[in-house]
Scaffold this motif. Structure first.
Motif, PDB file in Angstrom:
ATOM      1  N   VAL A 129       0.901  -1.444   0.160  1.00 46.99           N
ATOM      2  CA  VAL A 129      -0.052   0.100  -0.070  1.00 46.99           C
ATOM      3  C   VAL A 129       0.946   1.139  -0.176  1.00 46.99           C
ATOM      4  N   ALA A 130       1.924   1.303   0.834  1.00 45.04           N
ATOM      5  CA  ALA A 130       2.834   2.335   0.785  1.00 45.04           C
ATOM      6  C   ALA A 130       3.473   2.494  -0.451  1.00 45.04           C
ATOM      7  N   GLU A 131       3.982   1.555  -1.335  1.00 44.55           N
ATOM      8  CA  GLU A 131       4.205   1.629  -2.601  1.00 44.55           C
ATOM      9  C   GLU A 131       3.132   2.387  -3.650  1.00 44.55           C
ATOM     10  N   ALA A 132       2.334   1.963  -3.447  1.00 41.94           N
ATOM     11  CA  ALA A 132       1.103   2.737  -4.567  1.00 41.94           C
ATOM     12  C   ALA A 132       0.653   4.003  -3.872  1.00 41.94           C
ATOM     13  N   PHE A 133       0.760   4.602  -2.588  1.00 40.16           N
ATOM     14  CA  PHE A 133       0.525   6.122  -1.939  1.00 40.16           C
ATOM     15  C   PHE A 133       1.649   6.754  -2.441  1.00 40.16           C
ATOM     16  N   ASP A 134       2.842   6.227  -2.570  1.00 40.96           N
ATOM     17  CA  ASP A 134       3.928   6.841  -2.824  1.00 40.96           C
ATOM     18  C   ASP A 134       3.940   7.394  -4.506  1.00 40.96           C
ATOM     19  N   GLN A 135       3.664   6.430  -5.283  1.00 39.40           N
ATOM     20  CA  GLN A 135       3.561   6.472  -6.585  1.00 39.40           C
ATOM     21  C   GLN A 135       2.534   7.469  -6.823  1.00 39.40           C
ATOM     22  N   VAL A 147      -8.167   6.244   5.544  1.00 38.03           N
ATOM     23  CA  VAL A 147      -8.870   4.897   5.544  1.00 38.03           C
ATOM     24  C   VAL A 147     -10.212   5.004   6.095  1.00 38.03           C
ATOM     25  N   SER A 148     -11.112   4.101   5.874  1.00 32.95           N
ATOM     26  CA  SER A 148     -12.485   3.855   6.344  1.00 32.95           C
ATOM     27  C   SER A 148     -12.517   2.528   7.136  1.00 32.95           C
ATOM     28  N   ASN A 149     -13.376   2.551   8.101  1.00 30.83           N
ATOM     29  CA  ASN A 149     -13.651   1.525   8.991  1.00 30.83           C
ATOM     30  C   ASN A 149     -12.611   0.701   9.652  1.00 30.83           C
ATOM     31  N   PHE A 150     -11.402   1.333   9.794  1.00 27.55           N
ATOM     32  CA  PHE A 150     -10.168   0.774  10.354  1.00 27.55           C
ATOM     33  C   PHE A 150     -10.196   0.620  11.998  1.00 27.55           C
ATOM     34  N   ASP A 151      -9.870  -0.259  12.470  1.00 21.78           N
ATOM     35  CA  ASP A 151      -9.689  -0.337  14.006  1.00 21.78           C
ATOM     36  C   ASP A 151      -8.369   0.416  14.421  1.00 21.78           C
ATOM     37  N   THR A 152      -8.150   0.482  15.659  1.00 19.08           N
ATOM     38  CA  THR A 152      -6.970   1.262  16.012  1.00 19.08           C
ATOM     39  C   THR A 152      -5.820   0.585  15.575  1.00 19.08           C
ATOM     40  N   ALA A 153      -5.595  -0.812  15.791  1.00 17.70           N
ATOM     41  CA  ALA A 153      -4.733  -1.474  15.477  1.00 17.70           C
ATOM     42  C   ALA A 153      -4.341  -1.450  14.038  1.00 17.70           C
ATOM     43  N   GLN A 154      -5.303  -1.754  13.298  1.00 19.23           N
ATOM     44  CA  GLN A 154      -5.182  -1.857  11.599  1.00 19.23           C
ATOM     45  C   GLN A 154      -4.684  -0.471  11.123  1.00 19.23           C
ATOM     46  N   PHE A 155      -5.248   0.505  11.760  1.00 16.93           N
ATOM     47  CA  PHE A 155      -4.784   2.022  11.369  1.00 16.93           C
ATOM     48  C   PHE A 155      -3.210   2.214  11.548  1.00 16.93           C
ATOM     49  N   LYS A 156      -2.804   1.743  12.994  1.00 15.54           N
ATOM     50  CA  LYS A 156      -1.396   1.813  13.259  1.00 15.54           C
ATOM     51  C   LYS A 156      -0.480   0.944  12.420  1.00 15.54           C
ATOM     52  N   LEU A 157      -1.049  -0.229  12.002  1.00 16.70           N
ATOM     53  CA  LEU A 157      -0.093  -1.207  11.253  1.00 16.70           C
ATOM     54  C   LEU A 157       0.133  -0.448   9.948  1.00 16.70           C
ATOM     55  N   LEU A 158      -0.928   0.126   9.318  1.00 14.33           N
ATOM     56  CA  LEU A 158      -0.708   0.737   8.027  1.00 14.33           C
ATOM     57  C   LEU A 158       0.142   2.010   8.112  1.00 14.33           C
ATOM     58  N   GLN A 159      -0.249   2.766   9.128  1.00 18.49           N
ATOM     59  CA  GLN A 159       0.586   4.078   9.442  1.00 18.49           C
ATOM     60  C   GLN A 159       2.240   3.792   9.532  1.00 18.49           C
ATOM     61  N   SER A 160       2.306   2.770   9.901  1.00 16.76           N
ATOM     62  CA  SER A 160       3.769   2.354  10.368  1.00 16.76           C
ATOM     63  C   SER A 160       4.702   2.216   9.044  1.00 16.76           C
ATOM     64  N   CYS A 161       4.146   1.954   8.105  1.00 18.23           N
ATOM     65  CA  CYS A 161       4.922   1.646   6.629  1.00 18.23           C
ATOM     66  C   CYS A 161       4.636   2.790   5.650  1.00 18.23           C
ATOM     67  N   LEU A 162       4.018   3.880   6.049  1.00 23.09           N
ATOM     68  CA  LEU A 162       3.717   5.074   5.226  1.00 23.09           C
ATOM     69  C   LEU A 162       4.548   6.086   5.521  1.00 23.09           C
ATOM     70  N   SER A 163       5.077   6.889   4.555  1.00 17.36           N
ATOM     71  CA  SER A 163       5.724   8.206   4.379  1.00 17.36           C
ATOM     72  C   SER A 163       4.796   9.226   4.618  1.00 17.36           C
ATOM     73  N   GLN A 164       3.490   9.092   4.400  1.00 19.27           N
ATOM     74  CA  GLN A 164       2.571  10.185   4.551  1.00 19.27           C
ATOM     75  C   GLN A 164       1.793   9.895   5.836  1.00 19.27           C
ATOM     76  N   ARG A 165       1.182  10.794   6.390  1.00 19.95           N
ATOM     77  CA  ARG A 165       0.262  10.749   7.575  1.00 19.95           C
ATOM     78  C   ARG A 165      -0.918  10.407   7.250  1.00 19.95           C
ATOM     79  N   LEU A 166      -1.695   9.493   7.529  1.00 21.30           N
ATOM     80  CA  LEU A 166      -3.129   9.155   7.230  1.00 21.30           C
ATOM     81  C   LEU A 166      -3.910  10.383   8.108  1.00 21.30           C
TER      82      LEU A 166
END
Length: 306
Positions: A129-135, A147-166
């Motif tokens: 997902v991070a690669e897609a966002f960067d591109q 994101v939509s309908n994410f719980d806290t852990a799912q949100f944290k997991l994705l955020q940990s790999c992103l160069s952008q802030r959700l």
């Protein structure tokens, strides 16, 4: 229109957005009337999704908006992707990139202000997902992400790999869908409202400056229908009408004010295509309910306090 800060930024966005899920049911001229009504009320934020009307909602929006006098830079336009109709959720890089290109084509846009992932994908690879966002960001096709309908852990997991802030998380919240606040008031109890179904995301959002976008603000159940003027909810409608008379607005405005009074600076998504309902809902952003009025509505909706 009340303005709030978007996520962790200093950018200002309206406290309400116009959701266009039902725009596929409208003609281009009717869609223009709805967009103009929202814009005139200070709602210059559009929320869409590639699945709405099988893409037809975005096509109608694109045709309508391209013929209007509103400048593109005066609007914040957001869409969602990730649901493959009737088949699966798909957060693969290939699907995200392809979906954005199709969204831009349907909406007749050069870029999206925000792209939101629509419901969690059990097979999500955060690094992909991070690669897609960067591109997408490097290509100038998307400015911000959420994101939509994410719980806290799912949100944290994705955020940990992103160069952008959700920036966003879309969650259902209304007078008839109050789980995000119920369990906090029923702390350390064993009744039904004490169950945490949202992994305390509202508190997490306040701590980490994430904008919660409330969907279905006038609905009960998931998509059962509206509680406004519904004979099945007489006590709630009686309380809504009492306050509507006091503030000289409609019931929609009071139900909206109840959401916007929460100190989390929630952004409410108005899904109506009815210009009158849009205008009335927008009036809710100007109303500051008293604490007693807020709790009276909460109790009239069928909730109780320990």
């Amino acid at each position: 229109m009340k303005r709030i800060k978007m996520g962790c930024t200093t950018l200002s966005i309206p406290a309400m957005a116009l959701g266009i899920m039902r725009m596929n049911q409208k003609s281009v001229p009717e869609a223009q009337v709805a967009i103009q009504a929202a814009y005139d009320a200070g709602i210059n934020f559009i929320d869409s999704a590639d699945i709405y009307g099988g893409g037809k909602s975005e096509e109608i929006f694109g045709q309508a908006f391209s013929q209007m006098q509103i400048k593109r830079e005066e609007m914040f336009i957001q869409s969602k992707t990730g649901i493959v109709p009737g088949k699966r959720y798909d957060f693969s890089k290939e699907h995200i990139l392809h979906s954005v290109d199709e969204i831009l084509e349907r909406m007749q846009l050069d870029y999206l202000d925000s792209l939101v992932l629509h419901r969690p994908d059990a097979l999500m690879d955060p690094e992909e997902v991070a690669e897609a966002f960067d591109q997408l960001q490097a290509a100038g096709k998307v400015r911000f992400f959420g994101v939509s309908n994410f719980d806290t852990a799912q949100f944290k997991l994705l955020q940990s790999c992103l160069s952008q802030r959700l920036m966003f998380n879309q969650l259902q919240f209304s007078l008839k869908h109050t789980g995000m606040i119920d369990f906090g008031m029923h702390m350390n109890m064993v009744d039904k409202p004490s169950v945490d179904r949202d992994s305390q995301f509202l508190d997490y959002a306040r701590l980490h400056k994430v904008t919660v976008q409330a969907w279905s603000p006038f609905q009960y159940g998931m998509f059962e229908g509206t509680f406004i003027d519904n004979d099945g909810f007489p006590k709630l409608n009686q309380e809504l009408q009492k306050l509507a008379d006091k503030y000289e607005v409609g019931k929609n405005a009071i139900a909206a004010a109840w959401i916007l009074c929460h100190p989390a600076n929630i952004q409410m998504l108005v899904g109506s295509m009815n210009p009158q309902h849009i205008r009335d809902s927008a009036k809710g952003a100007k109303i500051r309910l008293t604490r007693q009025e807020w709790y009276d509505l909460y109790l009239a909706a069928g909730n109780y306090l320990p």
